[in-house]
Design a protein around this motif. Structure first.
Motif, mmCIF file in Angstrom:
data_model
loop_
_atom_site.group_PDB
_atom_site.id
_atom_site.type_symbol
_atom_site.label_atom_id
_atom_site.label_comp_id
_atom_site.label_asym_id
_atom_site.label_seq_id
_atom_site.Cartn_x
_atom_site.Cartn_y
_atom_site.Cartn_z
ATOM 1 N N PHE A 151 -16.934 3.126 -9.709
ATOM 2 C CA PHE A 151 -18.286 1.538 -8.320
ATOM 3 C C PHE A 151 -19.819 1.923 -8.215
ATOM 4 O O PHE A 151 -20.300 0.731 -9.217
ATOM 5 N N LYS A 152 -20.371 2.733 -7.897
ATOM 6 C CA LYS A 152 -21.939 3.192 -8.727
ATOM 7 C C LYS A 152 -22.841 2.818 -9.507
ATOM 8 O O LYS A 152 -23.823 2.715 -9.914
ATOM 9 N N ALA A 153 -21.873 3.366 -10.088
ATOM 10 C CA ALA A 153 -22.385 4.073 -11.609
ATOM 11 C C ALA A 153 -21.865 2.192 -12.224
ATOM 12 O O ALA A 153 -22.169 1.995 -13.618
ATOM 13 N N ARG A 154 -21.233 1.208 -11.397
ATOM 14 C CA ARG A 154 -20.974 -0.004 -12.241
ATOM 15 C C ARG A 154 -20.339 0.117 -13.286
ATOM 16 O O ARG A 154 -20.202 -0.858 -14.402
ATOM 17 N N GLU A 155 -19.070 0.950 -13.167
ATOM 18 C CA GLU A 155 -17.891 1.241 -14.567
ATOM 19 C C GLU A 155 -17.231 0.178 -14.274
ATOM 20 O O GLU A 155 -16.467 -0.194 -15.175
ATOM 21 N N VAL A 156 -17.059 -0.192 -12.387
ATOM 22 C CA VAL A 156 -15.920 -1.113 -12.234
ATOM 23 C C VAL A 156 -17.094 -2.334 -11.492
ATOM 24 O O VAL A 156 -18.024 -1.450 -10.505
ATOM 25 N N SER A 157 -16.502 -3.186 -10.997
ATOM 26 C CA SER A 157 -17.038 -4.118 -10.470
ATOM 27 C C SER A 157 -16.894 -4.456 -9.224
ATOM 28 O O SER A 157 -16.738 -4.731 -7.940
ATOM 29 N N ARG A 158 -15.159 -3.369 -8.582
ATOM 30 C CA ARG A 158 -14.085 -3.055 -7.008
ATOM 31 C C ARG A 158 -13.775 -2.252 -7.042
ATOM 32 O O ARG A 158 -13.167 -1.588 -8.343
ATOM 33 N N ILE A 159 -13.063 -1.884 -5.893
ATOM 34 C CA ILE A 159 -12.084 -0.795 -5.497
ATOM 35 C C ILE A 159 -10.739 -1.481 -4.923
ATOM 36 O O ILE A 159 -11.415 -2.394 -3.814
ATOM 37 N N ILE A 160 -9.717 -1.136 -5.437
ATOM 38 C CA ILE A 160 -8.895 -1.795 -4.732
ATOM 39 C C ILE A 160 -7.835 -0.737 -4.553
ATOM 40 O O ILE A 160 -7.519 0.162 -5.054
ATOM 41 N N LEU A 161 -7.213 -0.069 -2.887
ATOM 42 C CA LEU A 161 -6.667 0.153 -2.296
ATOM 43 C C LEU A 161 -5.306 0.157 -2.013
ATOM 44 O O LEU A 161 -5.271 -1.287 -1.529
ATOM 45 N N THR A 162 -4.558 0.593 -2.191
ATOM 46 C CA THR A 162 -3.192 0.255 -1.959
ATOM 47 C C THR A 162 -2.059 1.548 -1.562
ATOM 48 O O THR A 162 -2.033 2.290 -2.082
ATOM 49 N N ARG A 163 -1.055 1.040 -0.551
ATOM 50 C CA ARG A 163 -0.167 2.009 -0.806
ATOM 51 C C ARG A 163 1.237 1.509 0.134
ATOM 52 O O ARG A 163 1.536 -0.169 0.697
ATOM 53 N N PRO A 164 2.480 1.215 -0.257
ATOM 54 C CA PRO A 164 3.809 0.926 0.562
ATOM 55 C C PRO A 164 3.909 0.877 1.801
ATOM 56 O O PRO A 164 3.525 1.816 2.058
ATOM 57 N N ALA A 165 4.624 0.514 2.468
ATOM 58 C CA ALA A 165 4.366 -0.460 4.177
ATOM 59 C C ALA A 165 5.874 0.462 4.805
ATOM 60 O O ALA A 165 6.349 -0.541 4.922
ATOM 61 N N VAL A 166 6.013 1.737 4.074
ATOM 62 C CA VAL A 166 7.469 2.315 4.595
ATOM 63 C C VAL A 166 6.735 3.528 5.416
ATOM 64 O O VAL A 166 6.233 4.449 5.369
ATOM 65 N N GLU A 167 7.741 3.417 7.067
ATOM 66 C CA GLU A 167 7.592 4.280 7.955
ATOM 67 C C GLU A 167 7.892 6.265 7.440
ATOM 68 O O GLU A 167 9.256 5.595 7.068
ATOM 69 N N ALA A 168 6.945 7.016 7.637
ATOM 70 C CA ALA A 168 7.838 8.352 7.765
ATOM 71 C C ALA A 168 9.074 8.636 9.091
ATOM 72 O O ALA A 168 8.200 9.328 9.656
ATOM 73 N N GLY A 169 9.793 7.825 8.898
ATOM 74 C CA GLY A 169 11.048 7.860 10.419
ATOM 75 C C GLY A 169 10.180 7.497 11.616
ATOM 76 O O GLY A 169 10.864 7.928 13.074
ATOM 77 N N GLU A 170 9.025 6.341 11.871
ATOM 78 C CA GLU A 170 8.986 5.518 12.741
ATOM 79 C C GLU A 170 9.122 4.280 12.236
ATOM 80 O O GLU A 170 8.962 3.682 11.383
ATOM 81 N N LYS A 171 9.138 3.209 13.175
ATOM 82 C CA LYS A 171 9.168 1.934 13.785
ATOM 83 C C LYS A 171 8.143 1.518 13.753
ATOM 84 O O LYS A 171 7.570 2.181 14.957
#
Length: 321
Positions: A151-171
């Motif tokens: 991003f700082k080198a302007r190789e991309v214009s944005r950063i997108i971070l994601t992960r599935p919303a699955v509980e690790a044994g908790e609710k």
């Protein structure tokens, strides 16, 4: 019985190699069964022939890392010992190159293991990279560091971070607040990495400008993500359908990193992990790299390695029954 005398080039070097209260020297003694006596800039190693040779090679690896600007912390010293034990200590020079990024507090981010080095090289050379391995190997943090660098080198214009919303044994469904408040606990590791690399203030500014997006995987459906650095974390908790949906969001000029640990699947049907499925389906696709970490690449507390080994042994025993 063999004996070898090492002379270090300065008192500062000796202090770094010896460690606080000679803790690094104690690690060498425990690992190789040698006796080490330190005086000023001198170290005398005594023990079996091969043990002394390995201890000497470990010290040489430590010196190379120090010359490259890497602090000789406990984890670093243990890694030098592991390399010397397997006869790969000369490869430690591969870890002393340029840093990836600088944290908000001015600390350089560098690969600490050969597995991490291979991971960074794969991300640099490929449009899609899978980083698979146990907890504590730096999969997520290094991916975020590479995203910030691009991003700082302007190789991309944005950063997108994601992960599935699955509980690790908790609710967590009954947490108070709106939808964003409910999913924030799932995304906290990604926030932590961004805060460390950008600082809270810079992160907030980029978030407000929509140049950084942190969202649950469900938010990706139906989108085309152009000119972006996209990270899917905890991918072992996706279904095959979710994984396919995510990978086909990739647009022109984008780069994708998928991270996960196939030993920590929290899905009800563990055989239906999208990460496990993708590793098989995509293994021969050009432009997709797959990097597998081992317990040697763990850079957290030394006990994390021991915990991983203990669970692996227990799993192996169960599979033999």
């Amino acid at each position: 019985m063999a004996e070898e005398l090492l002379e270090l080039d300065s008192v500062d070097t000796a202090l770094a190699v010896f460690g606080n209260c000679d803790e690094n020297i104690r690690l060498l003694e425990q690992a190789f069964g040698v006796t080490a006596v330190c005086r000023g800039t001198l170290v005398k190693l005594t023990g079996g022939d091969e043990d002394v040779r390995r201890a000497r090679r470990a010290v040489d690896a430590m010196l190379r890392l120090r010359e490259g600007g890497t602090p000789l912390e406990e984890q670093t010293v243990r890694y030098c010992i592991a390399l010397a034990t397997s006869g790969e200590e000369e490869r430690v020079g591969e870890l002393t190159g340029d840093f990836i990024a600088i944290t908000a507090k001015g600390r350089p981010v560098r690969p600490k293991t050969l597995g991490q080095k291979a991971y960074i090289e794969a991300i640099t050379k490929n449009a899609v990279t899978f980083g698979v391995g146990p907890a504590g190997t730096g999969k997520t943090y290094l991916a975020v560091a590479m995203a910030v660098k691009a991003f700082k080198a302007r190789e991309v214009s944005r950063i997108i971070l994601t992960r599935p919303a699955v509980e690790a044994g908790e609710k967590l469904g009954f947490l108070p607040g709106d939808l964003q408040n409910k999913v924030d606990p799932y995304l906290r590791p990604l926030y932590d990495a961004l805060f460390d690399l950008l600082g809270a203030e810079n992160y907030q500014k980029l978030l407000e400008k929509q140049l950084i997006e942190v969202a649950p995987l469900a938010y990706m459906r139906g989108r085309t993500l152009d000119d972006a650095f996209i990270i899917l974390d905890e991918a072992q908790n996706t279904s095959p359908e979710q994984m396919k949906m995510f990978l086909t969001r990739m647009g022109a000029g984008s780069r994708v990193v998928v991270t996960g640990d196939i030993t920590q699947i929290d899905l009800p049907d563990k055989s239906r992990s999208g990460l496990v499925d993708a590793l098989g389906v995509l293994k021969n696709v050009e432009g997709i790299a797959m990097v597998r970490f081992s317990e040697k690449d763990v850079v957290r507390h030394r006990l994390v390695q021991e915990i991983i080994r203990a669970y692996d042994r227990a799993a192996a025993q169960r599979s033999r029954r």
